[in-house]
Every structure is written in C-alpha cells, then in structure tokens.
Scaffold this motif. Structure first.
Motif, short mmCIF file in Angstrom:
data_model
loop_
_atom_site.label_atom_id
_atom_site.label_comp_id
_atom_site.label_asym_id
_atom_site.label_seq_id
_atom_site.Cartn_x
_atom_site.Cartn_y
_atom_site.Cartn_z
N MET A 226 11.32 -14.73 -0.11
CA MET A 226 9.84 -15.28 0.11
C MET A 226 8.71 -14.05 -0.05
SD MET A 226 10.80 -17.14 3.82
CE MET A 226 9.20 -17.52 4.23
N GLY A 227 7.62 -14.29 0.13
CA GLY A 227 6.54 -13.14 0.15
C GLY A 227 6.29 -12.60 1.31
N ARG A 228 5.83 -11.28 1.22
CA ARG A 228 5.69 -10.36 2.19
C ARG A 228 4.03 -10.35 2.39
NH1 ARG A 228 10.08 -7.32 -0.20
NH2 ARG A 228 8.35 -6.24 -1.27
N PRO A 229 3.65 -10.03 3.34
CA PRO A 229 2.33 -9.49 3.73
C PRO A 229 1.75 -8.80 2.53
CG PRO A 229 3.08 -9.87 5.77
CD PRO A 229 4.25 -9.97 4.95
N ASP A 230 2.51 -7.53 2.29
CA ASP A 230 1.97 -6.54 1.62
C ASP A 230 1.87 -7.07 -0.06
OD1 ASP A 230 4.87 -6.18 1.41
OD2 ASP A 230 4.64 -4.89 -0.09
N ASP A 231 2.52 -8.13 -0.43
CA ASP A 231 2.46 -8.87 -1.63
C ASP A 231 0.98 -9.35 -1.61
OD1 ASP A 231 5.07 -8.52 -2.71
OD2 ASP A 231 5.77 -10.07 -1.51
N MET A 232 0.79 -9.97 -0.88
CA MET A 232 -0.66 -10.76 -0.63
C MET A 232 -2.01 -9.98 -0.54
SD MET A 232 0.69 -13.65 -0.88
CE MET A 232 2.39 -13.59 -1.03
N ALA A 233 -1.45 -8.86 0.32
CA ALA A 233 -2.56 -7.58 0.42
C ALA A 233 -3.09 -7.05 -1.08
CB ALA A 233 -2.37 -6.60 1.46
N ALA A 234 -2.05 -6.78 -1.98
CA ALA A 234 -2.25 -6.13 -3.20
C ALA A 234 -3.09 -6.98 -4.36
CB ALA A 234 -1.00 -6.03 -3.81
N ALA A 235 -2.83 -8.58 -4.17
CA ALA A 235 -3.55 -9.26 -4.72
C ALA A 235 -5.04 -9.69 -4.32
CB ALA A 235 -2.86 -10.80 -4.74
N ILE A 236 -5.22 -9.44 -2.87
CA ILE A 236 -6.59 -9.52 -2.45
C ILE A 236 -7.49 -8.62 -2.51
CG2 ILE A 236 -7.76 -9.60 -0.10
CD1 ILE A 236 -5.54 -11.40 1.07
#
Length: 261
Positions: A226-236
C-alpha cells in the motif's frame, strides 16, 4: 521519512521554492496532511496546519518549530473564510494550499442513508469547495499560488470495494471535477491547481481496517504494498514546486500501479 527511494534528495532538488512561503495544509493532524506539512516545513515554508481535531493538531504542530495550528471544521464555510482571512492578516497571503482533509467510509450501499451521504459529501466535496475558494481568492488577487487537492482512485473506479464506499467515491469524483473546473475558469490567472490521486494508502483514516485486509490489498497491487503518506507528500511537493510549472489541471495518480488492474 522512510522511503524506497532517496526521497530527501528529491525534495532537496524541488524544495528551494518554498522558503518563506505561506503554506496551508488541511487535514494536517496526521496522515498525508501531516507528512506534507512536515516536508514543507523542512524546506523553509511558513506552515499553517488546519484540522478539526484540535488536541492532535496542537501536538503535530508542536513538533514543527514555528508552525501554526488553527483548528477548523471545513464543513463550516463561514469559519473557513474567517480562518483564511486571519492567515492573510497575520502571515501574508497564502502561496500554497494542500487540501488533504477528508473522511473515508466503507458502508454497503443498502445500509447507507441520506444522512451518511450528506456527512461524507459535506466534508469531502463541500469542504473542498470552501477551502479552495478561500485560498483561491487570495491567490488570484496576487496573481500566483498553487493548490493541490487530494482526491482518490475511487473517484475514477467507483466505490463499493474493501475500504471505500459509494458515498466516498462520489465525493472524490466531485473533487476531481472541481479541480478541472477551477483550472478551466482561472486559466491564465497565475494560479496552478492540480489533484493528487492516491491509490490504497495506509493512513490513520484506515486505522480500523484489519491488518489481514491491508495485506490482501497490498498483494493485489503491482508494487506489492500500500502507499504511505511520504509517497504522497513527495508527489504533492512536486506539484506545488517550481519544478512543475507546466503541470496544470491534472490528476496525478500515485497508486503503486493500482489503475493498471
């Protein structure tokens, strides 16, 4: 921040444009919102954290020296407008908005009622409208700014699955449409707006999901987790940064290949 790749190096290359900028993050008491607020703070942004969970929000902000916590319920449109006016007065106009506040539900359709739908849409869609409108007014007046709204792959594929129901999926489809609509209406006004589209992501919103179910979901993804919050933060951070000057009105999938299924 743990990552399969050297996320710190990537953020270092993108982050210089955030120094001394006013960055507002909703849903910042935990999960994707807190991880993104932390990343922005590390790159010198003046971060304002918004969330309705005041005690948790205060603890989260306390770990980020100089960050400001402002409790707000995004379903209260008048209060949202007041908070953004206060931010502009105290810290300056908003340069970056990351809207991550949301609720996620997984209730069978025949067990849903109008109250359930109103609650989910009030937070996930009407709340998004109120927050985006408040930030957008300041950005358009100044002729610059970035907005990233966190949507979901359920907005594309629909709900009724293991961790997202029809109300949640409909609300996130609305977020995607709202982002496109704002991008069309305000083209050429100096503001960039985009949507982030996470796949299944292990955040506090899923604290009630059994580990066995999370493992089943992860096993079904091409990347095997599953994805992790840091995966999403990097893209944001990428979408918000000067490294993405021509990325506009898009919905960026960050889903470990979920949409390939």
């Amino acid at each position: 921040m743990a990552s399969d790749s050297d996320g710190a190096a990537v953020w270092g290359a993108l982050g210089s444009g955030f120094r001394d900028r006013v960055a507002v993050v909703t849903g910042a008491a935990g999960g994707i919102g807190l991880e993104t607020a932390t990343a922005l703070h590390e790159h010198g942004a003046r971060v304002v954290l918004l969330d309705r969970n005041a005690p948790l929000l205060e603890r989260s902000a306390a770990a980020l020296p100089g960050a400001v916590a402002m409790p707000v319920d995004i379903t209260d449109a008048a209060r949202v407008a007041e908070v953004f006016a206060e931010i502009a007065e105290r810290y300056g106009p908003v340069d970056h908005l990351v809207h991550a506040a949301a609720v996620i539900t997984a209730r069978p359709l025949l067990e849903q009622d109008a109250e359930h739908w109103h609650r989910v849409l009030d937070v996930n869609l009407v709340g998004t409208f109120s927050v985006v409108r408040a930030a957008l007014a300041q950005m358009v007046a100044r002729g610059s700014g970035t907005i990233v709204a966190v949507a979901s792959d359920a907005g594309f594929r629909g709900g009724g699955g293991l961790i997202a129901d029809a109300a949640y999926a409909a609300s996130k489809a609305g977020v995607l449409s709202l982002v496109k609509s704002v991008a069309r209406e305000f083209a050429g006004r100096g503001v960039r707006i985009n949507a982030l589209v996470p796949g299944p992501t292990d955040t506090p919103l899923h604290d009630g999901v059994p580990d066995e179910l999370k493992q089943r979901i992860a096993a079904g993804l091409p990347m095997g987790r599953m994805g992790r919050p840091d995966d999403m933060a990097a893209a944001i951070l990428f979408l918000s940064s000067p490294a993405a000057p021509f990325v506009y009105g898009t919905a960026l999938d960050v889903d470990g290949g979920s949409m390939l299924r």
